[in-house]
Design a protein around this motif. Structure first.
Motif, PDB file in Angstrom:
ATOM      1  N   GLU A  60       0.827  -1.388  -0.178  1.00 54.56           N
ATOM      2  CA  GLU A  60      -0.085   0.122   0.082  1.00 54.56           C
ATOM      3  C   GLU A  60       0.965   1.352   0.091  1.00 54.56           C
ATOM      4  O   GLU A  60       2.102   1.184   0.666  1.00 54.56           O
ATOM      5  CB  GLU A  60      -0.861   0.018   1.211  1.00 54.56           C
ATOM      6  CG  GLU A  60      -1.622  -0.891   1.319  1.00 54.56           C
ATOM      7  CD  GLU A  60      -2.849  -1.098   0.109  1.00 54.56           C
ATOM      8  OE1 GLU A  60      -3.489   0.159  -0.006  1.00 54.56           O
ATOM      9  OE2 GLU A  60      -3.376  -2.160  -0.235  1.00 54.56           O
ATOM     10  N   TRP A  61       0.423   2.227  -0.772  1.00 54.96           N
ATOM     11  CA  TRP A  61       0.960   3.570  -0.504  1.00 54.96           C
ATOM     12  C   TRP A  61       0.877   4.249   0.858  1.00 54.96           C
ATOM     13  O   TRP A  61      -0.401   4.207   1.130  1.00 54.96           O
ATOM     14  CB  TRP A  61       0.508   4.651  -1.736  1.00 54.96           C
ATOM     15  CG  TRP A  61       0.935   4.152  -3.102  1.00 54.96           C
ATOM     16  CD1 TRP A  61      -0.003   3.459  -4.100  1.00 54.96           C
ATOM     17  CD2 TRP A  61       2.328   4.588  -3.726  1.00 54.96           C
ATOM     18  NE1 TRP A  61       0.730   3.318  -5.352  1.00 54.96           N
ATOM     19  CE2 TRP A  61       2.237   3.909  -5.045  1.00 54.96           C
ATOM     20  CE3 TRP A  61       3.347   5.021  -3.084  1.00 54.96           C
ATOM     21  CZ2 TRP A  61       3.054   4.187  -5.692  1.00 54.96           C
ATOM     22  CZ3 TRP A  61       4.514   5.212  -4.214  1.00 54.96           C
ATOM     23  CH2 TRP A  61       4.309   4.610  -5.657  1.00 54.96           C
ATOM     24  N   THR A  62       1.717   5.098   1.374  1.00 47.87           N
ATOM     25  CA  THR A  62       1.510   5.793   2.402  1.00 47.87           C
ATOM     26  C   THR A  62       1.537   7.188   1.706  1.00 47.87           C
ATOM     27  O   THR A  62       2.215   7.533   0.885  1.00 47.87           O
ATOM     28  CB  THR A  62       2.545   5.839   3.744  1.00 47.87           C
ATOM     29  OG1 THR A  62       3.783   5.970   2.858  1.00 47.87           O
ATOM     30  CG2 THR A  62       2.309   4.386   4.342  1.00 47.87           C
ATOM     31  N   GLU A  63       0.741   8.086   1.927  1.00 47.48           N
ATOM     32  CA  GLU A  63       0.677   9.430   1.574  1.00 47.48           C
ATOM     33  C   GLU A  63       1.001  10.616   2.364  1.00 47.48           C
ATOM     34  O   GLU A  63       0.622  10.431   3.600  1.00 47.48           O
ATOM     35  CB  GLU A  63      -0.648   9.869   1.073  1.00 47.48           C
ATOM     36  CG  GLU A  63      -0.848   8.741  -0.050  1.00 47.48           C
ATOM     37  CD  GLU A  63      -2.416   8.952  -0.968  1.00 47.48           C
ATOM     38  OE1 GLU A  63      -2.590  10.225  -1.047  1.00 47.48           O
ATOM     39  OE2 GLU A  63      -2.843   7.957  -1.582  1.00 47.48           O
ATOM     40  N   PRO A  84       3.084  13.408  -7.742  1.00 43.71           N
ATOM     41  CA  PRO A  84       2.150  14.005  -8.657  1.00 43.71           C
ATOM     42  C   PRO A  84       2.855  15.403  -9.151  1.00 43.71           C
ATOM     43  O   PRO A  84       3.856  15.994  -8.773  1.00 43.71           O
ATOM     44  CB  PRO A  84       0.946  14.247  -7.982  1.00 43.71           C
ATOM     45  CG  PRO A  84       1.416  14.730  -6.599  1.00 43.71           C
ATOM     46  CD  PRO A  84       2.576  14.047  -6.228  1.00 43.71           C
ATOM     47  N   ALA A  85       2.105  15.821 -10.329  1.00 44.96           N
ATOM     48  CA  ALA A  85       2.529  17.043 -11.046  1.00 44.96           C
ATOM     49  C   ALA A  85       2.499  18.150  -9.906  1.00 44.96           C
ATOM     50  O   ALA A  85       1.583  18.356  -9.083  1.00 44.96           O
ATOM     51  CB  ALA A  85       1.532  17.216 -12.185  1.00 44.96           C
ATOM     52  N   GLY A  86       3.594  18.698  -9.779  1.00 47.78           N
ATOM     53  CA  GLY A  86       3.450  19.910  -8.925  1.00 47.78           C
ATOM     54  C   GLY A  86       3.955  19.429  -7.539  1.00 47.78           C
ATOM     55  O   GLY A  86       4.256  20.290  -6.732  1.00 47.78           O
ATOM     56  N   ARG A 107       4.693   6.989  -0.940  1.00 48.05           N
ATOM     57  CA  ARG A 107       5.896   6.249  -0.765  1.00 48.05           C
ATOM     58  C   ARG A 107       5.399   4.468  -0.421  1.00 48.05           C
ATOM     59  O   ARG A 107       4.304   4.649   0.455  1.00 48.05           O
ATOM     60  CB  ARG A 107       6.502   7.077   0.401  1.00 48.05           C
ATOM     61  CG  ARG A 107       7.525   6.266   0.966  1.00 48.05           C
ATOM     62  CD  ARG A 107       8.251   6.899   2.060  1.00 48.05           C
ATOM     63  NE  ARG A 107       9.598   6.437   2.559  1.00 48.05           N
ATOM     64  CZ  ARG A 107      10.094   6.877   3.859  1.00 48.05           C
ATOM     65  NH1 ARG A 107       9.502   7.529   4.738  1.00 48.05           N
ATOM     66  NH2 ARG A 107      11.265   6.011   3.990  1.00 48.05           N
ATOM     67  N   LYS A 108       6.259   3.788  -0.866  1.00 48.24           N
ATOM     68  CA  LYS A 108       6.274   2.616  -0.638  1.00 48.24           C
ATOM     69  C   LYS A 108       7.602   2.089  -0.008  1.00 48.24           C
ATOM     70  O   LYS A 108       8.656   2.131  -0.795  1.00 48.24           O
ATOM     71  CB  LYS A 108       5.793   1.490  -1.656  1.00 48.24           C
ATOM     72  CG  LYS A 108       4.349   1.768  -2.194  1.00 48.24           C
ATOM     73  CD  LYS A 108       4.227   0.789  -3.348  1.00 48.24           C
ATOM     74  CE  LYS A 108       2.694   0.874  -3.705  1.00 48.24           C
ATOM     75  NZ  LYS A 108       2.262  -0.085  -4.844  1.00 48.24           N
TER      76      LYS A 108
END
Length: 164
Positions: free
Chosen positions: A10-13, A43-45, A23-24
């Motif tokens: 799972e991603w942590t955000e 992401p973009a930006g 992040r993984k």
């Protein structure tokens, strides 16, 4: 130690102030002890952790997809898929990644996992202290915190003569 596939994690955000990324922690998932590895996606930006360097841990970045900008000290460099950069464990390894493109920027960060570590954030005038587990580590820490970079006090300040 079985192989780990990033698709199974799972991603942590993080979306806080001027840092936005996913992040993984691959190294942790694979039970790595002395070497850490994280997959990042901006992401973009998006921007990575604030500009910083480690005093005990060398890091490296390998760009997998997308393009962006890497700040190294006072210079910025364009980065794209296939680029690799080594980041020494001192002020010369100061860095921050920014996705100034339109597509997601994916990269690996590989790091030694030494502790204790002091992480210096020059733009924020603070340091992070990690004892018992390095930054990105999974073990409990006996000391962890962020402090003003100029928060030095005299060793004997505020002590009594009877040692208490």
């Amino acid at each position: 130690m079985d192989p780990v596939n990033q698709a199974d994690l799972e991603w942590t955000e993080l979306d806080r102030e001027d840092a936005t990324f996913r992040r993984k922690q691959l190294g942790e998932a694979a039970d790595g002890a002395d070497l850490g590895c994280s997959l990042y996606e901006l992401p973009a930006g998006g921007r990575s952790w604030p500009y910083h360097y480690h005093t005990a841990n060398e890091e490296a970045i390998y760009v997998l997809a997308g393009a962006g900008t890497l700040r190294l000290g006072e210079e910025t460099h364009s980065i794209e898929a296939g680029d690799y950069v080594a980041l020494p464990a001192d002020a010369s390894g100061g860095h921050r990644v920014v996705n100034d493109g339109d597509d997601p920027l994916r990269y690996l960060v590989v790091s030694t996992m030494r502790e204790p570590d002091v992480t210096v954030y020059p733009d924020r005038d603070r340091v992070g202290v990690f004892v018992g587990s390095p930054p990105g580590g999974r073990d409990g820490r006996s000391l962890h915190g962020y402090y003003p970079i100029d928060g030095d006090v005299d060793y004997w300040e505020d002590t009594t003569s009877d040692g208490e």
